[in-house]
Write a protein that holds these residues in place. Sequence first.
Motif, PDB file in Angstrom:
ATOM      1  N   LYS A   1       0.802  -1.218   0.000  1.00  0.00           N
ATOM      2  CA  LYS A   1       0.000   0.000   0.000  1.00  0.00           C
ATOM      3  C   LYS A   1       0.839   1.274   0.000  1.00  0.00           C
ATOM      4  O   LYS A   1       0.296   2.366   0.153  1.00  0.00           O
ATOM      5  CB  LYS A   1      -0.945   0.004   1.217  1.00  0.00           C
ATOM      6  CG  LYS A   1      -1.958  -1.142   1.193  1.00  0.00           C
ATOM      7  CD  LYS A   1      -2.934  -1.022   2.336  1.00  0.00           C
ATOM      8  CE  LYS A   1      -3.974  -2.159   2.280  1.00  0.00           C
ATOM      9  NZ  LYS A   1      -4.977  -2.055   3.359  1.00  0.00           N
ATOM     10  N   PHE A   2       2.148   1.130  -0.197  1.00  0.00           N
ATOM     11  CA  PHE A   2       2.985   2.331  -0.196  1.00  0.00           C
ATOM     12  C   PHE A   2       4.188   2.110  -1.114  1.00  0.00           C
ATOM     13  O   PHE A   2       4.949   1.154  -0.930  1.00  0.00           O
ATOM     14  CB  PHE A   2       3.460   2.650   1.219  1.00  0.00           C
ATOM     15  CG  PHE A   2       4.179   3.969   1.328  1.00  0.00           C
ATOM     16  CD1 PHE A   2       3.481   5.162   1.300  1.00  0.00           C
ATOM     17  CD2 PHE A   2       5.564   4.004   1.447  1.00  0.00           C
ATOM     18  CE1 PHE A   2       4.145   6.378   1.402  1.00  0.00           C
ATOM     19  CE2 PHE A   2       6.236   5.209   1.551  1.00  0.00           C
ATOM     20  CZ  PHE A   2       5.520   6.402   1.521  1.00  0.00           C
TER      21      PHE A   2
ATOM     22  N   PHE B   1       0.017   5.680  -2.466  1.00  0.00           N
ATOM     23  CA  PHE B   1      -0.406   5.146  -1.175  1.00  0.00           C
ATOM     24  C   PHE B   1      -1.868   4.730  -1.207  1.00  0.00           C
ATOM     25  O   PHE B   1      -2.653   5.163  -2.052  1.00  0.00           O
ATOM     26  CB  PHE B   1      -0.212   6.202  -0.082  1.00  0.00           C
ATOM     27  CG  PHE B   1      -0.802   7.545  -0.420  1.00  0.00           C
ATOM     28  CD1 PHE B   1      -2.150   7.821  -0.186  1.00  0.00           C
ATOM     29  CD2 PHE B   1      -0.012   8.531  -0.996  1.00  0.00           C
ATOM     30  CE1 PHE B   1      -2.693   9.051  -0.516  1.00  0.00           C
ATOM     31  CE2 PHE B   1      -0.551   9.775  -1.322  1.00  0.00           C
ATOM     32  CZ  PHE B   1      -1.884  10.035  -1.081  1.00  0.00           C
TER      33      PHE B   1
END
Length: 822
Positions: A452-453, A506
């Motif tokens: 997620k990043f 993100f």
Amino acid sequence: MRFLLLTFLFLSLIQYSYAKNNAGKGKITGNVIDSSTKLPVDFATITVYKLGSKSPVNGTSSDTKGNFAVTGLAAGSYRVTVDFIGYTQKVYEPVVLSTGTATLSLNTVLLISRDEQLQTVTITAKAPIIENKIDKLVYNTANDLTAQNGVALDVLKKVRMVSVDIDGNVELQGSGSIRFLINGKPSSIFGASLADALQSIPASQIKSVEVITSPGARYDANGTGGIINIVLKDNKFEGINGSINLSAGTRLENGSVNLNAKRGNLGLGVFFSGNKQLNTVSKSSSDRLSYNNSRDTVNKFFQDGTNPMHRGSYQTGVNLNWSISPKDELTATLGYNHFSNNGSGITNQSQQYLLASTGGLISDLRSIRNSNSSFSANATDISVAYKKSFNKDGHELELLYNGSFGTNTIDASQTSSYLNENFPTTGLRSSNPGKERQTEIQLNYTLPVSKKFTIETGGKFSIDDLTNGVVTDTLSGNSAYIRNANQTYAFHYKRQIYAAYLSASFTLFQDFLTGKAGLRYERTGNVADFSGADIAGYNTFAPSFTVQHKLDETQSIKLAYTFRIERPDYEDLNPFYNISDPHNISTGNPILKPEVGNNIELGYNKTFEKGANISFSGYYRRNTQDLQAITTFYDVLTINGIDYPAVALTQRVNIGSQTSVGSNIFASVPVTDKLNLRSNIQAGIRTNSNPGNSVTGFAYRVNLNASYQFANSLQAEVFGTYNAKQKNLQSTRPSAFNYSLAVRKQFLNKTASIGLTAANPFNTYLNQRQVSFGQNFNQNTLRMVPVQSFGITFTYKFGKLQFKKDSKEDNAPQLPDIGGGK
């Protein structure tokens, strides 16, 4: 009234789409895998049918990891097919969705490869015409019939948020400050003449147009309106194949040939295309009323003329792709572009001086002006890219080199013969050769920290190096030309840009929000030997962010902010006076500063079960140090000791600010299985403010596209667009209406087609009436632009193709698709 009627039609379509396409919330997911290699199968076609029906209700394609998700399905029983060329079709039935089971997974879908060679192939899966992605909008041109024998400008007229006027000037969300790219790369061909460059690219060579209104930190900061990337055609299939596109018409002729070869890890492609605009004659007249400084005399200047013109161009290129290893890929392209235009004109001129108090005639000078111009531009583009992939998915390093080397020449001449005074014939002739080199070296690094990043960073160094010169001769004694020292010069201009960026992608709040944010730094330095010019360098810090929230699987909202600039180009900075028309003179301004833009955009997108789509975007843009072309009238203008009477002098300056607020609404509605309607409405208010003056203008643009599938191989299309008039700082832009018709018949198992097109078949000319004004002048202009054309097109795809997913562990040589360009 037109606007209200079209708005009513558009709102009716939206209402119809809601009534007809009551979207469900069901979803079918899965992962497509090659049964022998166990590798993902990307671009596999997943189609969903109502059980017992032959018409699909929805579908999609698998991504690079083989994953897919078909959304917007109502509760019910379905048949699901999974296809990829060279594989046996996989069928699932019945697949049952209920209110209690809104999401159903097919898990791993194993496709079995068929090792066979196909002489001809019919691909029935179609890419959506419009794709809304988080960072850009994509317009796919595969089924664009009315532009099939046209050029890039004809395609751009259909792209959402883009408007094109009758002269080929392009605006994106109301802004003309746009950075144009070809296949993601800059080209010096755009620097010579943007309108000519866009008319040199045949529409048949364009795969898609990408519109980036909120560019992220990875993109150059130049272009307050955003970026338009023209993606040329390529081919991803194994084997040897090609295509031929030919068109002939009353105003435009096009032709292109593509040849591609791919085997193993090595791919090669070559192409050649060209077009020719046949001789066309435009007509124009202008009536200018101006006052001297004391306002005791009035100058009436009238021009009326005809201007024949023709244009031609060709492009060729080669593209090489080599997968050195499963994690190392090298791509190289070499392209060459050429375009030219030639024009001439005969203009009747009348210059009268009158007393302001009584209107009494002081003098009346009449003349005939003959002019000729020839413009030629060439550009060689070279690109080399190396990409290194690491073990972690998405972990990549890219090193890119782009070089563009252009030459162009402008030759012009004009003579004025006086009819009612004892004046000798005056005239001049000039030659203006130039060379431009653009070089870019760029490094990009992407590191997925987690699912997620992701962090992305890189740097770029670019140089734009230009040399130019003008040699001008003036007619003397009605017979001989002598060198004009005041109009003969040479200069060298270099701009260097150093850039670095950092951005992050993100996902936040348990997938509630996805986005990207970053910061770009650029240092711009200018070196020029313009007379008396000392152009200062400047720093730019350009932040940007985009966030998106999915309301459900069928709709999403997006918010974006970008900081952009517009750098003055060398022609804006060069203080040389262009006196090719002694009554309309232009010059540059070496003290110009870059225009600064702050852009905010809000978007909403909704898809429906049976393919309907509605998108809305609103924008706010505020530009400071706004760059505007300002015209000032001079009763007598003295340049290098020579007096020029009745002159309109045009120069770009930084004036106050410009604020733009607007919106865009797009809808695509499959009314029936055969009839599809698309409409795009764009409207905005633009205010130019500077000390002591403020001008606000409202403008809108509406287009409507209707396509009908008569049979499996016969399709027709109608397209119309209307650009309303708009008030600007010193003029009122005229309105324009264009329309076109097309029909296409496919045959030979859809490997060949013939099409007929007609643009403005009932209007030979488009009349453009413009009003210009300033502190001491008013001018009315009428231009009659030829717009009517008829054409016929022929396309043919050939070759023996082996459709088979590549094993990424196979390191044998392989060559790419290169079917389209640089």
